[in-house]
Design an enzyme around this catalytic site. Structure first.
Site, PDB file in Angstrom:
ATOM      1  N   LYS A   1       0.968  -1.242   0.019  1.00 28.84           N
ATOM      2  CA  LYS A   1      -0.051   0.031   0.006  1.00 28.84           C
ATOM      3  C   LYS A   1       0.760   1.232   0.142  1.00 28.84           C
ATOM      4  O   LYS A   1       0.639   2.303  -0.571  1.00 28.84           O
ATOM      5  CB  LYS A   1      -0.708   0.057   1.314  1.00 28.84           C
ATOM      6  CG  LYS A   1      -2.243  -0.745   1.085  1.00 28.84           C
ATOM      7  CD  LYS A   1      -2.909  -0.733   2.337  1.00 28.84           C
ATOM      8  CE  LYS A   1      -4.053  -1.538   2.566  1.00 28.84           C
ATOM      9  NZ  LYS A   1      -4.270  -1.882   3.652  1.00 28.84           N
ATOM     10  N   ARG A   2       1.948   1.245   0.561  1.00 31.31           N
ATOM     11  CA  ARG A   2       2.855   2.288   0.881  1.00 31.31           C
ATOM     12  C   ARG A   2       3.154   2.726  -0.621  1.00 31.31           C
ATOM     13  O   ARG A   2       3.439   4.112  -0.863  1.00 31.31           O
ATOM     14  CB  ARG A   2       4.171   1.821   1.205  1.00 31.31           C
ATOM     15  CG  ARG A   2       4.855   2.658   2.132  1.00 31.31           C
ATOM     16  CD  ARG A   2       5.926   1.990   3.099  1.00 31.31           C
ATOM     17  NE  ARG A   2       6.589   0.742   2.532  1.00 31.31           N
ATOM     18  CZ  ARG A   2       7.528   0.812   1.747  1.00 31.31           C
ATOM     19  NH1 ARG A   2       8.081   2.110   1.073  1.00 31.31           N
ATOM     20  NH2 ARG A   2       8.164  -0.244   1.224  1.00 31.31           N
TER      21      ARG A   2
END
Ligand code: GLU
Length: 464
Positions: free
Chosen positions: A246-247
């Protein structure tokens, strides 16, 4: 190949469909389609605490959106518990599994002692029946786990479709728990029974499962099952070289739908992450199916490249018919609370603007001027709507109020106005763009204006 090709994707419904799982699904699907085989969806929902119906729904929606159609399933592991128990019983009866009554404390002590001796912690086989061996006394009232009786000697070898030959010594593998004291089967065991029952011929999955494979092969052998061929696909990495997460941005497939990506572009882009067919970068599903024979799967991890995905998406948008694009763009407008679906010009608008857009969101951004009021920037007005062009704009407005409303007539009206006012095309075109479109750059202005209702153009030119 004599065995019927049957592949599966087996997501755990603990969240949305991750890009990595989608890619594995795509490979499995394309491989099955290439060989005229079957592709199966199996939901691995035995982690009851983390599995949700919402995640199942999302996974199915994402598969549908990507058009990865499956021939069987979804099968749910939680609906197969009786079958797993039956196989556990069978293995106990045949002696390929046994009860183990070690308490957690005993196992801790065992590991401690092994560590103290500088050994790798592993189950020491104290409940493993052997000819002539006396087993400990069964403790009262205690429920046992069931362990698989892993071979003690020899190696497990398989020819991985991605990584080539892999050999693991059985000495590295201890006797895996296949059933917990409460009777629930463990993950590796369910996978084995499923792959066996579902006659899976090829297992393509992420290489985080490589360590499970020798255990699964041993259990399959103990069951007398035909082994599938395994292929372990390297992880997808983010641009910084870490595992994609997700980063790095969106990792859920459905976020890409929201972001204006087309499923064909996702399929094309994902296929190239870890697989190649010569130098081909752009291809459609039929080509992918024709080419995807299981060869040329990359051993090294692929890196996510958002710019390349945009490039592929732009290509797919350009090559998608306007009749197909229009309802998709209308959905993006609907998400913004704008009813564009009924606009008779929507297809023509797509045709005019699609070449300059990497996503449907960008396309909707471009077309916004046709559906909501524009607010030109002060500096654009100051720069382009000058006193030098105002008289021409007024004259043009009057002309536009009377002509036939089509591109050709609009173009000649503009030309006539330019000639009679001694102006150059860019001068009036820029001013028109700023006032009518709220931006300085657009496709050819006559084409752009023709797709507005005449009243909108006249209104936006009022007061110049
Ligand atoms: N449920 C596993 C996962 O989501 C898949 C295991 C497999 O493909 O064998 O990673």
């Amino acid at each position: 190949m004599t065995r019927r090709v049957r592949t599966r994707i087996a997501p755990s419904p603990t969240g949305f469909l991750h890009l990595g799982t989608a890619r594995t699904a795509l490979f499995s699907w394309a491989f099955a389609r290439h060989h005229g085989g079957d592709f199966i969806l199996r939901i691995e929902d035995t982690d009851v605490a983390r599995s949700t119906q919402e995640a199942v729904d999302q996974i199915i929606a994402a598969m549908k959106w990507l058009r990865l159609d499956y021939d069987e399933g979804p099968y749910y592991q939680m609906q197969r518990l009786d079958r797993y128990r039956q196989v556990v019983e069978q293995m106990l009866a045949e002696g390929s599994a046994y009860h183990c009554y070690c308490t957690p404390e005993e196992l801790d002590a065992m590991r401690e002692a092994q560590r103290a001796r500088g050994e790798k912690p592993r189950y020491d086989g104290r409940w493993r029946p052997e000819p002539g061996k006396t087993l400990p006394a069964v403790p009262d009232g205690m429920k046992p786990v069931v362990r698989f009786r892993n071979p003690l000697d020899g190696d497990v070898t398989w020819n991985d479709m991605v990584k080539g030959p892999i050999t693991i010594s059985n000495r590295e593998l201890d006797d895996l728990i296949i059933c917990r004291p409460d009777g629930t089967p463990t993950y590796n065991f369910c996978v084995v029974v499923d792959d066996w029952d579902m006659q899976i011929s090829h297992v393509l999955r992420g290489d985080d499962h490589v360590n499970n494979t020798p255990r699964q092969i041993n259990i399959l052998r103990a069951l007398g099952a035909e082994l599938p061929q395994y292929g372990h696909v390297p992880m997808i990495l983010g641009p910084d070289g870490d595992k994609l997460s997700k980063r790095h941005g969106a990792v859920s497939v459905m976020q890409y739908q929201e972001g204006g990506y087309l499923p064909d572009a996702m399929v094309n882009y994902l296929a190239r992450l870890g697989w190649s067919h010569g130098d081909d970068e752009l291809f459609d599903r039929d080509q992918l199916i024709a080419w995807f024979d299981g060869a040329h799967l990359a051993r090294s991890p692929a890196q996510w490249d958002a710019a390349k995905l945009n490039w592929v998406n732009a290509h797919v948008i350009k090559n998608t018919s306007d009749a197909e694009l229009a309802p998709l763009v209308a959905q993006h407008f609907a998400a913004r609370g704008i009813a564009a679906a009924a606009a008779p010009t929507l297809e023509a608008l797509c045709a005019l603007f699609k070449d300059r857009c990497a996503t449907l969101v960008e396309l909707a951004d471009w077309l916004g001027m046709y559906f909501v009021e524009v607010s030109p920037r002060e500096e654009d007005l100051a720069q382009h709507v000058t006193d030098a062009v105002r008289p021409a704009l007024r004259a043009l407005r009057d002309r536009l109020a009377e002509i036939d409303w089509d591109k050709g007539t609009i173009a000649s009206s503009i030309k006539e106005t330019l000639a009679s006012h001694g102006l150059k095309m860019p001068q009036i075109a820029h001013a028109l763009r700023v006032l009518v479109c709220g931006r300085v750059q657009t496709p050819s202005i006559d084409a752009v204006l023709a797709l507005f209702p005449r009243e909108t153009v006249l209104r936006r030119l009022q007061g110049v």
